[in-house]
Motif scaffolding. Structure first.
Motif, mmCIF file in Angstrom:
data_model
loop_
_atom_site.group_PDB
_atom_site.id
_atom_site.type_symbol
_atom_site.label_atom_id
_atom_site.label_comp_id
_atom_site.label_asym_id
_atom_site.label_seq_id
_atom_site.Cartn_x
_atom_site.Cartn_y
_atom_site.Cartn_z
ATOM 1 N N ASP A 9 0.832 -1.197 0.000
ATOM 2 C CA ASP A 9 0.000 0.000 0.000
ATOM 3 C C ASP A 9 0.871 1.253 0.000
ATOM 4 O O ASP A 9 2.050 1.208 0.352
ATOM 5 C CB ASP A 9 -0.899 0.021 1.240
ATOM 6 N N ALA A 10 0.258 2.393 -0.356
ATOM 7 C CA ALA A 10 0.984 3.668 -0.308
ATOM 8 C C ALA A 10 1.530 3.918 1.098
ATOM 9 O O ALA A 10 2.633 4.442 1.264
ATOM 10 C CB ALA A 10 0.064 4.811 -0.729
ATOM 11 N N PRO B 11 8.433 3.343 0.094
ATOM 12 C CA PRO B 11 7.692 3.290 1.358
ATOM 13 C C PRO B 11 7.642 1.875 1.943
ATOM 14 O O PRO B 11 7.704 1.703 3.161
ATOM 15 C CB PRO B 11 6.291 3.793 0.978
ATOM 16 N N GLN B 12 7.535 0.879 1.066
ATOM 17 C CA GLN B 12 7.542 -0.505 1.531
ATOM 18 C C GLN B 12 8.909 -0.873 2.113
ATOM 19 O O GLN B 12 9.005 -1.529 3.153
ATOM 20 C CB GLN B 12 7.195 -1.441 0.365
ATOM 21 N N VAL B 13 9.969 -0.418 1.447
ATOM 22 C CA VAL B 13 11.329 -0.679 1.948
ATOM 23 C C VAL B 13 11.539 0.000 3.298
ATOM 24 O O VAL B 13 12.121 -0.581 4.220
ATOM 25 C CB VAL B 13 12.377 -0.203 0.920
ATOM 26 N N LEU C 62 9.915 -1.991 5.872
ATOM 27 C CA LEU C 62 10.653 -3.228 6.094
ATOM 28 C C LEU C 62 11.878 -2.995 6.973
ATOM 29 O O LEU C 62 12.187 -3.799 7.859
ATOM 30 C CB LEU C 62 11.080 -3.817 4.747
ATOM 31 N N LEU C 63 12.591 -1.907 6.743
ATOM 32 C CA LEU C 63 13.766 -1.588 7.550
ATOM 33 C C LEU C 63 13.402 -1.468 9.024
ATOM 34 O O LEU C 63 14.117 -1.981 9.899
ATOM 35 C CB LEU C 63 14.404 -0.292 7.060
ATOM 36 N N VAL C 64 12.284 -0.828 9.312
ATOM 37 C CA VAL C 64 11.835 -0.693 10.704
ATOM 38 C C VAL C 64 11.528 -2.065 11.295
ATOM 39 O O VAL C 64 11.930 -2.380 12.426
ATOM 40 C CB VAL C 64 10.587 0.218 10.781
ATOM 41 N N PRO D 284 14.141 2.188 -9.245
ATOM 42 C CA PRO D 284 12.990 1.325 -9.009
ATOM 43 C C PRO D 284 12.292 0.877 -10.280
ATOM 44 O O PRO D 284 11.284 0.248 -10.231
ATOM 45 C CB PRO D 284 12.070 2.214 -8.165
ATOM 46 N N VAL D 285 12.814 1.258 -11.435
ATOM 47 C CA VAL D 285 12.169 0.880 -12.685
ATOM 48 C C VAL D 285 12.524 -0.557 -13.016
ATOM 49 O O VAL D 285 13.694 -0.946 -12.949
ATOM 50 C CB VAL D 285 12.644 1.799 -13.824
#
Length: 332
Positions: A71-72, A129-131, A134-136, A312-313
């Motif tokens: 998600d965003a 945003p997903q990365v 994930l880091l957290v 990211p492409v």
């Protein structure tokens, strides 16, 4: 009224003195010699969208401790308590450990994996945003369980002949910059690479180094399909621009640095040259279908992991081995 009050008081006292059923434990003492059962953290992609990923991971035998959405504003679902085993690793190994479900925490990341196109295989990127989410999550897990950076792995690390997630676009370097995964020192790699450019090690050397790093690989001395597949898994994590599974000087330098202690001098490399030509890889097919943990492992080997690309492409890449068509969630 006095009789009623007296009766109630006696009943209350009787309730307070009732002996609890079951064994009783005294927790006065705590042993110093203990640690978390979670020794490994394993990262996956789901090869599916969010609704299907949730359905599969909650209603079928395959499972994971966490599911991170795309998600965003990503949502992190906890699906299995960390004290319990989730069925995400399947038939797996790393160094001297096997069957890692019981000693690992699994994170599934909503990501569609890859598709074959006329220009080659294209992997789906991981939104920043997903990365960030994930880091957290990874930082929290490794701190609480004391999981070492060398034990934060991809599914393709622990099952390289079956799995290729989280793929070559996964941002391993961002995790490395946060101190969460093992990463080779670029200066040491540059220092040792010329020796391998001048004289490439033989296949047995590559197999031995891959096994020392942690991969399950047979020491055959032959550049067979399993060796190419494991090399491809290593390259997806540490050298994602070329994941064809070919033994080359850059891969050798990365392996040398990663298998040499950081405070130890790099050895003088005097390997033997490979005298036989490298065979061409067969054309890739579709990714392997999802099967529950209890189902037998797929017969055909599948490629495996490497660091994220700077953009990211989606970028076409050619993996080292064939696979079969994606289904829902990437399975153990």
């Amino acid at each position: 009224m006095k009789i009623l009050i007296a009766t109630l008081a006696l009943a209350l006292l009787a309730g307070c003195t009732t002996t609890p059923t079951g064994p009783q434990y005294d927790t006065t003492y705590t042993a110093k010699g203990q640690s978390s059962r979670a020794r490994f953290l394993v990262l996956h992609y789901t090869v599916s969208d969010k609704p299907t990923s949730i359905k599969i991971l909650t209603e079928q035998q395959v499972s994971s401790h966490y599911l991170l959405t795309d998600d965003a504003q990503p949502i992190t679902y906890r699906l299995v308590d960390e004290t319990r085993a989730a069925y995400h690793a399947g038939n797996s190994s790393w160094k001297n450990f096997t069957q890692l479900n019981n000693s690992s925490i699994g994170i599934e990341i909503v990501n569609k994996g890859w598709v074959d196109t006329p220009q080659g295989r294209v992997f789906a990127p991981f939104p920043q945003p997903q990365v960030d989410a994930l880091l957290v999550l990874v930082k929290d897990i490794v701190q609480r369980h004391g999981i070492a950076p060398e034990n934060v792995l991809g599914h393709s690390d622990i099952a390289p002949l079956r799995k290729q997630d989280p793929g070559p676009l996964f941002p391993w370097q961002q995790l490395a910059q946060a101190g969460l995964v093992l990463w080779p020192d670029a200066n040491r790699v540059a220092a040792v690479r010329p020796a391998f450019e001048a004289l490439l090690p033989d296949v047995f050397w590559f197999q031995r180094k891959l096994a020392t790093h942690g991969y399950g690989i047979q020491q055959t001395g032959v550049l067979d399909q399993q060796t190419r597949t494991v090399l491809g898994a290593f390259q997806m994590k540490y050298r994602p621009l070329d994941i064809a599974g070919n033994p080359d000087a850059e891969t050798a330098a990365l392996l040398e640095v990663l298998t040499t202690p950081a405070n130890a001098p790099l050895p003088v490399v005097q390997p033997a040259i490979i005298t036989s030509p490298v065979p061409a890889l067969p054309p890739a097919t579709e990714p392997a279908p999802v099967v529950p943990e209890t189902a037998p492992a797929p017969a055909a080997p599948v490629p495996v992991p490497t660091p994220a690309l700077p953009t990211p492409v989606p970028t076409p890449v050619t993996p080292p081995v064939p696979a079969a068509a994606p289904a829902v969630v990437n399975t153990p």
